[in-house]
Design a protein around this motif. Structure first.
Motif, short mmCIF file in Angstrom:
data_model
loop_
_atom_site.label_atom_id
_atom_site.label_comp_id
_atom_site.label_asym_id
_atom_site.label_seq_id
_atom_site.Cartn_x
_atom_site.Cartn_y
_atom_site.Cartn_z
N LYS A 10 0.94 -1.40 -0.14
CA LYS A 10 0.05 -0.02 -0.11
C LYS A 10 1.16 1.40 -0.30
O LYS A 10 1.75 1.68 1.40
CB LYS A 10 -1.12 0.15 1.31
N GLY A 11 0.58 2.08 -0.77
CA GLY A 11 1.45 3.44 -0.86
C GLY A 11 2.95 3.21 -1.50
O GLY A 11 3.55 4.48 -2.36
N ALA A 12 2.63 2.30 -2.38
CA ALA A 12 3.44 1.72 -2.87
C ALA A 12 4.01 2.90 -5.22
O ALA A 12 4.59 3.77 -5.16
CB ALA A 12 4.12 0.55 -3.39
N HIS A 13 2.87 3.63 -5.16
CA HIS A 13 2.80 3.70 -6.30
C HIS A 13 2.93 5.63 -6.09
O HIS A 13 3.23 6.05 -6.68
CB HIS A 13 1.29 3.91 -7.27
N LYS A 14 2.22 5.66 -5.53
CA LYS A 14 2.65 7.30 -4.42
C LYS A 14 3.89 7.30 -4.66
O LYS A 14 4.51 8.52 -4.72
CB LYS A 14 1.91 7.64 -3.31
N ALA A 15 4.79 6.44 -3.72
CA ALA A 15 5.88 6.32 -2.99
C ALA A 15 6.51 6.22 -4.34
O ALA A 15 8.22 7.65 -4.60
CB ALA A 15 6.19 5.95 -2.40
N LEU A 16 6.06 6.23 -5.23
CA LEU A 16 7.61 5.63 -7.09
C LEU A 16 6.97 6.88 -7.49
O LEU A 16 7.78 7.49 -8.12
CB LEU A 16 6.85 4.76 -7.30
N ASP A 17 5.53 7.61 -7.60
CA ASP A 17 5.83 8.99 -8.28
C ASP A 17 6.16 10.08 -7.47
O ASP A 17 7.04 10.70 -8.31
CB ASP A 17 3.64 9.37 -7.77
N ASP A 18 6.43 9.79 -6.45
CA ASP A 18 7.27 11.37 -5.85
C ASP A 18 8.63 10.82 -5.74
O ASP A 18 8.75 12.18 -5.93
CB ASP A 18 6.76 10.85 -4.05
N LEU A 19 9.12 10.15 -5.56
CA LEU A 19 10.56 9.91 -6.86
C LEU A 19 10.53 9.63 -8.32
O LEU A 19 11.96 11.08 -7.86
CB LEU A 19 11.01 8.25 -6.09
N LYS A 20 9.85 9.75 -8.49
CA LYS A 20 9.85 10.26 -9.89
C LYS A 20 10.34 11.43 -10.02
O LYS A 20 10.76 12.34 -11.12
CB LYS A 20 8.85 9.87 -10.90
N TYR A 21 9.32 12.17 -9.48
CA TYR A 21 9.37 13.52 -9.76
C TYR A 21 10.01 14.39 -9.06
O TYR A 21 10.43 15.71 -9.08
CB TYR A 21 7.67 14.38 -9.25
N GLU A 22 10.80 14.23 -8.31
CA GLU A 22 11.72 14.28 -7.27
C GLU A 22 12.97 14.47 -8.09
O GLU A 22 13.89 15.54 -7.81
CB GLU A 22 12.51 13.45 -6.22
N ILE A 23 13.21 13.40 -8.97
CA ILE A 23 14.38 13.31 -9.59
C ILE A 23 13.84 13.52 -10.96
O ILE A 23 15.20 14.73 -11.26
CB ILE A 23 14.54 11.91 -10.48
N ALA A 24 12.89 13.95 -11.54
CA ALA A 24 12.21 15.00 -12.89
C ALA A 24 13.16 16.20 -12.20
O ALA A 24 13.57 17.06 -12.75
CB ALA A 24 11.17 14.70 -13.39
N GLY A 25 12.36 17.01 -11.01
CA GLY A 25 13.31 18.46 -10.61
C GLY A 25 14.14 18.60 -10.53
O GLY A 25 15.09 18.92 -10.23
N GLU A 26 15.12 16.87 -9.49
CA GLU A 26 16.66 17.46 -9.88
C GLU A 26 17.58 17.81 -11.05
O GLU A 26 18.55 18.27 -11.20
CB GLU A 26 17.13 16.51 -8.56
N LEU A 27 16.89 17.27 -11.77
CA LEU A 27 17.34 16.88 -13.24
C LEU A 27 16.67 18.81 -13.93
O LEU A 27 16.93 18.64 -15.49
CB LEU A 27 16.86 16.26 -14.21
N GLY A 28 15.85 18.31 -13.55
CA GLY A 28 15.27 20.51 -14.64
C GLY A 28 14.57 20.10 -15.05
O GLY A 28 14.61 21.02 -16.60
N LEU A 29 13.59 19.83 -15.27
CA LEU A 29 12.33 19.13 -16.38
C LEU A 29 11.51 19.80 -15.97
O LEU A 29 10.74 19.69 -15.05
CB LEU A 29 12.77 17.37 -16.37
#
Length: 74
Positions: A10-29
């Motif tokens: 439970k909550g894995a989908h949201k956690a992976l989404d959070d990670l995806k957007y965190e990384i995208a932000g770090e990369l400046g996307l």
């Protein structure tokens, strides 16, 4: 989530989404959470880079969980 799939953690989908957007932000996307996963304005190479970074972080988290300590080289 696609029909026919059961969420094991439970909550894995949201956690992976959070990670995806965190990384995208770090990369400046130019994407933001809540954009309903529309990344049509992002080049395929950049989207793949996000996936690659996610995989590296998930492997590092897994190694840490299995060994109980930070693995060398990370």
């Amino acid at each position: 989530m696609a029909s026919g799939f059961t969420q094991v953690v439970k909550g894995a989908h949201k956690a992976l989404d959070d990670l995806k957007y965190e990384i995208a932000g770090e990369l400046g996307l130019p994407v933001h959470q809540g954009s309903e996963d529309y990344w049509g304005n992002v080049m395929t190479r950049d989207a793949g880079t996000v996936g690659g970074h996610m995989t590296r972080k998930l492997v590092a988290f897994g190694q840490l969980a299995l060994t109980g300590s930070q693995s060398e080289g990370n």
